[in-house]
Design a protein around this motif. Structure first.
Motif, PDB file in Angstrom:
ATOM      1  N   ASN A  49       0.819  -1.211   0.000  1.00 57.48           N
ATOM      2  CA  ASN A  49       0.000   0.000   0.000  1.00 57.48           C
ATOM      3  C   ASN A  49       0.855   1.264   0.000  1.00 57.48           C
ATOM      4  OD1 ASN A  49      -2.947  -0.731   0.158  1.00 57.48           O
ATOM      5  ND2 ASN A  49      -2.192  -1.971   1.857  1.00 57.48           N
ATOM      6  N   ARG A  50       1.908   1.250   0.779  1.00 59.95           N
ATOM      7  CA  ARG A  50       2.809   2.399   0.795  1.00 59.95           C
ATOM      8  C   ARG A  50       3.532   2.534  -0.552  1.00 59.95           C
ATOM      9  NH1 ARG A  50       4.178   4.630   5.788  1.00 59.95           N
ATOM     10  NH2 ARG A  50       3.046   3.709   7.539  1.00 59.95           N
ATOM     11  N   PHE A  51       3.822   1.407  -1.145  1.00 59.38           N
ATOM     12  CA  PHE A  51       4.461   1.402  -2.464  1.00 59.38           C
ATOM     13  C   PHE A  51       3.550   2.077  -3.490  1.00 59.38           C
ATOM     14  CE2 PHE A  51       5.657  -0.504  -6.530  1.00 59.38           C
ATOM     15  CZ  PHE A  51       7.045  -0.489  -6.479  1.00 59.38           C
ATOM     16  N   PHE A  52       2.253   1.761  -3.444  1.00 56.28           N
ATOM     17  CA  PHE A  52       1.295   2.365  -4.379  1.00 56.28           C
ATOM     18  C   PHE A  52       1.256   3.890  -4.229  1.00 56.28           C
ATOM     19  CE2 PHE A  52      -1.332  -1.790  -4.082  1.00 56.28           C
ATOM     20  CZ  PHE A  52      -0.493  -2.401  -5.001  1.00 56.28           C
ATOM     21  N   ILE A  53       1.343   4.350  -3.000  1.00 52.84           N
ATOM     22  CA  ILE A  53       1.282   5.798  -2.757  1.00 52.84           C
ATOM     23  C   ILE A  53       2.599   6.479  -3.129  1.00 52.84           C
ATOM     24  CG2 ILE A  53       1.113   7.556  -0.952  1.00 52.84           C
ATOM     25  CD1 ILE A  53      -0.936   5.795   0.455  1.00 52.84           C
ATOM     26  N   GLU A  54       3.710   5.911  -2.676  1.00 51.94           N
ATOM     27  CA  GLU A  54       5.005   6.557  -2.899  1.00 51.94           C
ATOM     28  C   GLU A  54       5.423   6.544  -4.365  1.00 51.94           C
ATOM     29  OE1 GLU A  54       8.103   5.284  -0.297  1.00 51.94           O
ATOM     30  OE2 GLU A  54       6.852   5.422   1.501  1.00 51.94           O
ATOM     31  N   HIS A  55       5.050   5.494  -5.082  1.00 54.77           N
ATOM     32  CA  HIS A  55       5.446   5.394  -6.492  1.00 54.77           C
ATOM     33  C   HIS A  55       4.310   5.774  -7.445  1.00 54.77           C
ATOM     34  CE1 HIS A  55       9.411   3.530  -5.805  1.00 54.77           C
ATOM     35  NE2 HIS A  55       8.840   3.006  -4.737  1.00 54.77           N
ATOM     36  N   ASN A  56       3.215   6.226  -6.870  1.00 59.44           N
ATOM     37  CA  ASN A  56       2.089   6.719  -7.666  1.00 59.44           C
ATOM     38  C   ASN A  56       1.646   5.697  -8.713  1.00 59.44           C
ATOM     39  OD1 ASN A  56       0.175   8.754  -8.248  1.00 59.44           O
ATOM     40  ND2 ASN A  56       1.371   9.447 -10.005  1.00 59.44           N
ATOM     41  N   CYS A  57       1.388   4.481  -8.245  1.00 60.51           N
ATOM     42  CA  CYS A  57       0.997   3.415  -9.164  1.00 60.51           C
ATOM     43  C   CYS A  57       0.006   2.484  -8.487  1.00 60.51           C
ATOM     44  CB  CYS A  57       2.224   2.632  -9.635  1.00 60.51           C
ATOM     45  SG  CYS A  57       3.093   1.749  -8.310  1.00 60.51           S
ATOM     46  N   CYS A  58      -0.483   1.519  -9.253  1.00 60.36           N
ATOM     47  CA  CYS A  58      -1.465   0.579  -8.716  1.00 60.36           C
ATOM     48  C   CYS A  58      -1.320  -0.771  -9.406  1.00 60.36           C
ATOM     49  CB  CYS A  58      -2.878   1.111  -8.937  1.00 60.36           C
ATOM     50  SG  CYS A  58      -4.179  -0.028  -8.389  1.00 60.36           S
ATOM     51  N   ALA A  59      -1.273  -1.829  -8.601  1.00 61.60           N
ATOM     52  CA  ALA A  59      -1.187  -3.195  -9.113  1.00 61.60           C
ATOM     53  C   ALA A  59       0.089  -3.390  -9.939  1.00 61.60           C
ATOM     54  CB  ALA A  59      -2.423  -3.549  -9.923  1.00 61.60           C
ATOM     55  N   VAL A  60       0.186  -4.537 -10.585  1.00 61.59           N
ATOM     56  CA  VAL A  60       1.338  -4.818 -11.441  1.00 61.59           C
ATOM     57  C   VAL A  60       1.013  -4.444 -12.881  1.00 61.59           C
ATOM     58  CG1 VAL A  60       2.919  -6.605 -12.274  1.00 61.59           C
ATOM     59  CG2 VAL A  60       2.100  -6.674  -9.899  1.00 61.59           C
ATOM     60  N   HIS A  61      -0.168  -4.870 -13.326  1.00 60.01           N
ATOM     61  CA  HIS A  61      -0.638  -4.521 -14.668  1.00 60.01           C
ATOM     62  C   HIS A  61      -1.667  -3.398 -14.569  1.00 60.01           C
ATOM     63  CE1 HIS A  61       0.336  -8.936 -14.668  1.00 60.01           C
ATOM     64  NE2 HIS A  61       1.113  -8.524 -15.659  1.00 60.01           N
ATOM     65  N   ASP A  62      -1.981  -2.820 -15.693  1.00 64.82           N
ATOM     66  CA  ASP A  62      -2.993  -1.761 -15.710  1.00 64.82           C
ATOM     67  C   ASP A  62      -4.335  -2.292 -15.216  1.00 64.82           C
ATOM     68  OD1 ASP A  62      -1.645   0.541 -16.637  1.00 64.82           O
ATOM     69  OD2 ASP A  62      -1.617  -0.275 -18.673  1.00 64.82           O
ATOM     70  N   VAL A  63      -4.965  -1.514 -14.351  1.00 63.88           N
ATOM     71  CA  VAL A  63      -6.319  -1.848 -13.900  1.00 63.88           C
ATOM     72  C   VAL A  63      -7.285  -1.519 -15.042  1.00 63.88           C
ATOM     73  CG1 VAL A  63      -8.154  -1.274 -12.272  1.00 63.88           C
ATOM     74  CG2 VAL A  63      -5.776  -1.449 -11.469  1.00 63.88           C
ATOM     75  N   MET A  64      -8.059  -2.511 -15.467  1.00 65.17           N
ATOM     76  CA  MET A  64      -8.974  -2.324 -16.598  1.00 65.17           C
ATOM     77  C   MET A  64     -10.436  -2.251 -16.155  1.00 65.17           C
ATOM     78  SD  MET A  64      -6.706  -2.163 -18.882  1.00 65.17           S
ATOM     79  CE  MET A  64      -7.738  -2.049 -20.342  1.00 65.17           C
ATOM     80  N   GLY A  65     -10.670  -2.439 -14.860  1.00 62.70           N
ATOM     81  CA  GLY A  65     -12.041  -2.421 -14.349  1.00 62.70           C
ATOM     82  C   GLY A  65     -12.123  -3.234 -13.073  1.00 62.70           C
ATOM     83  N   THR A  66     -13.275  -3.776 -12.801  1.00 57.54           N
ATOM     84  CA  THR A  66     -13.466  -4.537 -11.563  1.00 57.54           C
ATOM     85  C   THR A  66     -12.726  -5.871 -11.586  1.00 57.54           C
ATOM     86  OG1 THR A  66     -15.519  -5.433 -12.485  1.00 57.54           O
ATOM     87  CG2 THR A  66     -15.703  -3.479 -11.076  1.00 57.54           C
ATOM     88  N   THR A  67     -12.372  -6.341 -12.751  1.00 59.42           N
ATOM     89  CA  THR A  67     -11.520  -7.534 -12.857  1.00 59.42           C
ATOM     90  C   THR A  67     -10.080  -7.061 -13.020  1.00 59.42           C
ATOM     91  OG1 THR A  67     -13.287  -8.803 -13.920  1.00 59.42           O
ATOM     92  CG2 THR A  67     -11.037  -9.621 -14.171  1.00 59.42           C
ATOM     93  N   ASN A  68      -9.235  -7.410 -12.048  1.00 61.68           N
ATOM     94  CA  ASN A  68      -7.879  -6.858 -12.040  1.00 61.68           C
ATOM     95  C   ASN A  68      -6.919  -7.763 -11.271  1.00 61.68           C
ATOM     96  OD1 ASN A  68      -8.168  -6.031  -9.132  1.00 61.68           O
ATOM     97  ND2 ASN A  68      -9.789  -4.755 -10.050  1.00 61.68           N
ATOM     98  N   ASP A  69      -5.722  -7.271 -11.037  1.00 61.98           N
ATOM     99  CA  ASP A  69      -4.672  -8.076 -10.396  1.00 61.98           C
ATOM    100  C   ASP A  69      -4.997  -8.486  -8.965  1.00 61.98           C
ATOM    101  OD1 ASP A  69      -3.193  -7.860 -12.684  1.00 61.98           O
ATOM    102  OD2 ASP A  69      -1.737  -6.413 -11.895  1.00 61.98           O
ATOM    103  N   PHE A  70      -5.946  -7.817  -8.335  1.00 59.22           N
ATOM    104  CA  PHE A  70      -6.236  -8.100  -6.928  1.00 59.22           C
ATOM    105  C   PHE A  70      -7.246  -9.238  -6.748  1.00 59.22           C
ATOM    106  CE2 PHE A  70      -4.914  -3.663  -7.202  1.00 59.22           C
ATOM    107  CZ  PHE A  70      -3.901  -3.630  -6.257  1.00 59.22           C
ATOM    108  N   ASP A  71      -7.811  -9.723  -7.830  1.00 60.09           N
ATOM    109  CA  ASP A  71      -8.889 -10.717  -7.736  1.00 60.09           C
ATOM    110  C   ASP A  71      -8.470 -11.990  -7.010  1.00 60.09           C
ATOM    111  OD1 ASP A  71     -10.494  -8.967  -9.046  1.00 60.09           O
ATOM    112  OD2 ASP A  71     -10.412  -9.975 -10.996  1.00 60.09           O
ATOM    113  N   ASN A  72      -7.208 -12.398  -7.170  1.00 65.28           N
ATOM    114  CA  ASN A  72      -6.752 -13.656  -6.571  1.00 65.28           C
ATOM    115  C   ASN A  72      -5.931 -13.451  -5.302  1.00 65.28           C
ATOM    116  OD1 ASN A  72      -7.930 -15.271  -8.618  1.00 65.28           O
ATOM    117  ND2 ASN A  72      -6.171 -14.870  -9.960  1.00 65.28           N
TER     118      ASN A  72
END
Length: 310
Positions: free
Chosen positions: A184-207
């Motif tokens: 979570n801190r990584f997402f904030i400090e590096h201004n990013c989210c997940a590993v791949h681009d989030v395309m909608g409700t189906t994304n890298d966090f599903d599993n």
């Protein structure tokens, strides 16, 4: 006396190549300076900070299969280079003093000449032994320097994805789960989210456990972490709009982290430091060869002063 060897002082003074001894002194002095340069560059490489990419990956506790920093292998070898530099400096400092004694020694007695010959042999053997170690380290250094490969970002991407799916359990930066908090801190400090681009409700966090076991994703109140929303900080991410973390509306969340990772530098050692290290190792070998060669010649010169008297 007929049939015996005569060791005359004048003959030996003439026979000994005094210029050769002074040449050895110069070589030893230069070798000491080369050793100091080797020590300095080795200390720099040994204490170098991790590259930007390693710092970023270590932040999320990622276990990478290949080291992300370009010259990490050389960094690990630097302790050996440092030890070699110290040995070179101490050995040549001792030899410098001994060679000065040889230059000022008044020859004439047979025992004195034998002592000097033994000293020459010790110097040759010791210097040659250090040369072998120096050569081995130089060959290893050059192989490691030439063997450096670019980061395999495809493999790194898979490793990051695997780590996210295994370790992400909460979208709370103050979670007791260190790895989730780090992500979570990584997402904030590096201004990013997940590993791949989030395309909608189906994304890298599903599993991730956050979605499959327990968490705001598992109870469907969030589809992506609140730390993934644009313009959030550690102080206000809990107030992230639902249009971002729940509805996942386009334009409300950050781009993927893989692109940010690719921008991180992989260099941890400057090229000029590698150049100094390489030249120090190479130049010291050349000087050692010269020293051994001259000392070998000087080893046999005193015999030129020996002659048979009939």
């Amino acid at each position: 006396m007929s049939g015996t060897l005569h060791f005359g002082p004048d003959n030996h003074i003439k026979a000994r190549n005094v210029k050769g001894d002074y040449a050895v002194l110069v070589i030893q002095a230069v070798l000491m300076m080369t050793a100091i340069a080797l020590i300095s560059s080795s200390v720099h490489c040994k204490n170098v900070k991790p590259c930007e990419l390693q710092t970023a990956l270590d932040f999320i506790y990622l276990k990478y299969s290949t080291h992300p920093c370009k010259y990490n292998a050389i960094k690990e070898m630097s302790s050996g280079f440092l030890g070699l530099g110290i040995i070179l400096l101490c050995w040549n400092a001792i030899l410098f003093l001994l060679t000065m004694c040889i230059c000022w020694w008044k020859f004439g007695e047979k025992k004195q000449i034998i002592a000097v010959l033994i000293l020459y042999i010790i110097i040759i053997i010791g210097t040659f032994a250090i040369f072998i170690v120096n050569l081995e380290k130089y060959i290893r250094f050059m192989k490691e320097r030439e063997a450096q490969r670019d980061v395999d970002y495809i493999q790194l991407e898979n490793e990051m994805m695997s780590a996210l799916e295994q370790n992400f359990r909460s979208d709370n930066t103050s979670s007791n789960d260190l790895k989730s908090s780090a992500w979570n801190r990584f997402f904030i400090e590096h201004n990013c989210c997940a590993v791949h681009d989030v395309m909608g409700t189906t994304n890298d966090f599903d599993n991730t456990p956050w979605c499959t076991t327990s968490g705001s994703c598992q109870d469907t109140s969030s589809q992506i972490p609140r730390t993934c929303c644009k313009d959030v900080t550690l102080n206000n991410y809990t107030s992230a709009p639902s249009t971002c973390h729940a509805s996942v509306n386009s334009g409300t969340y950050k781009p993927n982290c893989m692109d940010q990772v690719r921008k991180r530098s992989v260099k941890n050692i400057d090229e000029y430091q590698l150049g100094i290290l390489s030249l120090s190792l190479l130049f010291s070998m050349i000087l050692q060869i010269l020293e051994v060669t001259i000392m070998t010649v000087l080893l046999f010169l005193p015999c030129c002063g020996c002659k048979n008297e009939k």
